[in-house]
Design a protein around this motif. Structure first.
Motif, PDB file in Angstrom:
ATOM      1  N   HIS A  22       0.836  -1.200   0.000  1.00  0.00           N
ATOM      2  CA  HIS A  22       0.000   0.000   0.000  1.00  0.00           C
ATOM      3  C   HIS A  22       0.875   1.255   0.000  1.00  0.00           C
ATOM      4  O   HIS A  22       0.576   2.238  -0.706  1.00  0.00           O
ATOM      5  CB  HIS A  22      -0.899  -0.005   1.238  1.00  0.00           C
ATOM      6  N   MET A  23       1.950   1.243   0.771  1.00  0.00           N
ATOM      7  CA  MET A  23       2.837   2.403   0.843  1.00  0.00           C
ATOM      8  C   MET A  23       3.490   2.675  -0.511  1.00  0.00           C
ATOM      9  O   MET A  23       3.489   3.810  -1.002  1.00  0.00           O
ATOM     10  CB  MET A  23       3.900   2.171   1.923  1.00  0.00           C
ATOM     11  N   ALA A  34       7.168  -2.870  -5.030  1.00  0.00           N
ATOM     12  CA  ALA A  34       6.891  -3.115  -3.609  1.00  0.00           C
ATOM     13  C   ALA A  34       7.571  -4.403  -3.147  1.00  0.00           C
ATOM     14  O   ALA A  34       8.153  -4.464  -2.058  1.00  0.00           O
ATOM     15  CB  ALA A  34       5.384  -3.186  -3.373  1.00  0.00           C
ATOM     16  N   ALA A  35       7.496  -5.437  -3.977  1.00  0.00           N
ATOM     17  CA  ALA A  35       8.149  -6.712  -3.650  1.00  0.00           C
ATOM     18  C   ALA A  35       9.655  -6.523  -3.533  1.00  0.00           C
ATOM     19  O   ALA A  35      10.299  -7.066  -2.623  1.00  0.00           O
ATOM     20  CB  ALA A  35       7.826  -7.758  -4.711  1.00  0.00           C
ATOM     21  N   LEU A  65       9.056  -1.195   8.970  1.00  0.00           N
ATOM     22  CA  LEU A  65       8.288  -0.338   8.067  1.00  0.00           C
ATOM     23  C   LEU A  65       9.034   0.966   7.760  1.00  0.00           C
ATOM     24  O   LEU A  65       8.958   1.477   6.638  1.00  0.00           O
ATOM     25  CB  LEU A  65       6.910  -0.048   8.657  1.00  0.00           C
ATOM     26  N   TYR A  66       9.750   1.493   8.737  1.00  0.00           N
ATOM     27  CA  TYR A  66      10.547   2.684   8.461  1.00  0.00           C
ATOM     28  C   TYR A  66      11.659   2.357   7.465  1.00  0.00           C
ATOM     29  O   TYR A  66      11.963   3.145   6.558  1.00  0.00           O
ATOM     30  CB  TYR A  66      11.144   3.245   9.753  1.00  0.00           C
ATOM     31  N   ALA A  67      12.271   1.169   7.614  1.00  0.00           N
ATOM     32  CA  ALA A  67      13.311   0.744   6.671  1.00  0.00           C
ATOM     33  C   ALA A  67      12.748   0.636   5.258  1.00  0.00           C
ATOM     34  O   ALA A  67      13.396   1.033   4.287  1.00  0.00           O
ATOM     35  CB  ALA A  67      13.906  -0.591   7.117  1.00  0.00           C
ATOM     36  N   CYS A  68      11.529   0.107   5.141  1.00  0.00           N
ATOM     37  CA  CYS A  68      10.895  -0.016   3.821  1.00  0.00           C
ATOM     38  C   CYS A  68      10.596   1.362   3.230  1.00  0.00           C
ATOM     39  O   CYS A  68      10.775   1.588   2.026  1.00  0.00           O
ATOM     40  CB  CYS A  68       9.612  -0.840   3.921  1.00  0.00           C
TER      41      CYS A  68
END
Length: 308
Positions: A22-23, A34-35, A65-68
């Motif tokens: 989603h991000m 995203a993958a 999630l911050y890393a992503c």
């Protein structure tokens, strides 16, 4: 992750794959990108933790999630610098301290260079490749280069099988599907109760010491015969040790109960028949697993394997 635990990687995907998808798609990316973000972050964390002392005291969710987010900002800078400048990564609540932000920045900045042979890393890559199809599947047609590679690999594999007189059924399907991890809570070494026995059994089980795990789980079941968790993991351990008759007794009891491990027990009943190369019985147990069961995706893959 440093043990390439399928259960841990599966839990990370279950919890965060949709959020990362989603991000990325919300900020100009596609599912494939995203993958890539998800996988690159996982491997960056592994590579960094493999070479440095990485101790997480913050929650894993904001860390990952911050890393992503930070990884996607880096990718977006290459793709659309203007849009990237307006994207500001923010760690989800409860947030991160400065040390953990430094961990992330260092991990993403470090070059991904293998330090000699690393079988664990290769196993982790294989697990991640399987998860991509499950969580980041797209309807796009297959890449031609990949298709050619698959065809060539299949031809070589078929030729080798013919030369060695080995049928597909003879490959170690059991080892391919049997990986699992015994989840447990940490307990004080001074405790002298069932919880401590379960903790010790989990440590033995997760390191592949199944005979030791069986001995500890026997003690738990003597104290609490209704402990379905202990009975399930004893059944799995017995399957791995080749004691299939006793294993099926435990797994059947768990399957007949209302245990959350009910369908996991069915899956390992199927695997117990794999060890005897009884394809029909294996398939019958696979078919007992409904689509809403967490283990279903793995059962579906096993079913596909049985059809070859």
């Amino acid at each position: 992750m440093l043990d390439s635990s399928p259960a841990i990687v599966d839990a990370i995907y279950k919890r965060f794959a949709r959020k990362v998808k989603h991000m990325v798609t919300g900020w100009g990316g596609n599912i494939k990108e995203a993958a890539n973000v998800f996988e690159d972050v996982l491997m960056a964390i592994y590579d960094y933790a493999h070479l440095h002392k990485l101790t997480l005291t913050n929650h894993f969710e904001p860390f990952f999630l911050y890393a992503c987010q930070l990884k996607w900002k880096q990718d977006l800078m290459q793709k659309e610098p203007g849009k990237a400048m307006s994207f500001h990564p923010v760690a989800p609540a409860p947030g991160l301290d400065e040390q953990h932000i430094k961990y992330i920045e260092a991990a993403l900045a470090a070059p991904h260079v293998r330090q000699g042979a690393d079988n664990t890393r290769e196993e982790l890559e294989e697990i991640i490749a399987d998860q991509r199809e499950r969580w980041f599947h797209t309807k796009d047609g297959p890449n031609k280069k990949v298709s050619i590679y698959v065809i060539i690999t299949a031809i070589i594999g078929a030729g080798m099988a013919g030369l060695l007189f080995v049928s597909p059924w003879h490959k170690d399907i059991y080892r391919q599907f049997s990986g699992t991890e015994m989840v447990h809570s940490n307990h004080l070494a001074t405790e002298q109760d069932t919880a401590l026995l379960m903790h010790q059994a989990a440590a033995a089980f997760n390191h592949g010491h199944f005979n030791k795990a069986i001995g500890l789980l026997n003690q738990v079941i003597v104290r609490d015969s209704l402990n379905s968790t202990a009975r399930y993991y004893r059944g799995v351990s017995l399957v791995d040790e080749g004691n299939l008759v006793e294993a099926r007794k435990d797994l059947q009891i768990v399957f007949n109960s209302h245990s959350p491990f009910r369908y996991d027990a069915a899956f390992y009943m199927a695997l117990s028949y794999i060890r005897e190369r009884d394809k029909q019985q294996c398939l019958e147990w696979v078919l007992k697993i409904p689509e809403n069961a967490p283990i279903y995706w793995k059962a579906a893959r096993l079913k596909e394997e049985l059809s070859y």
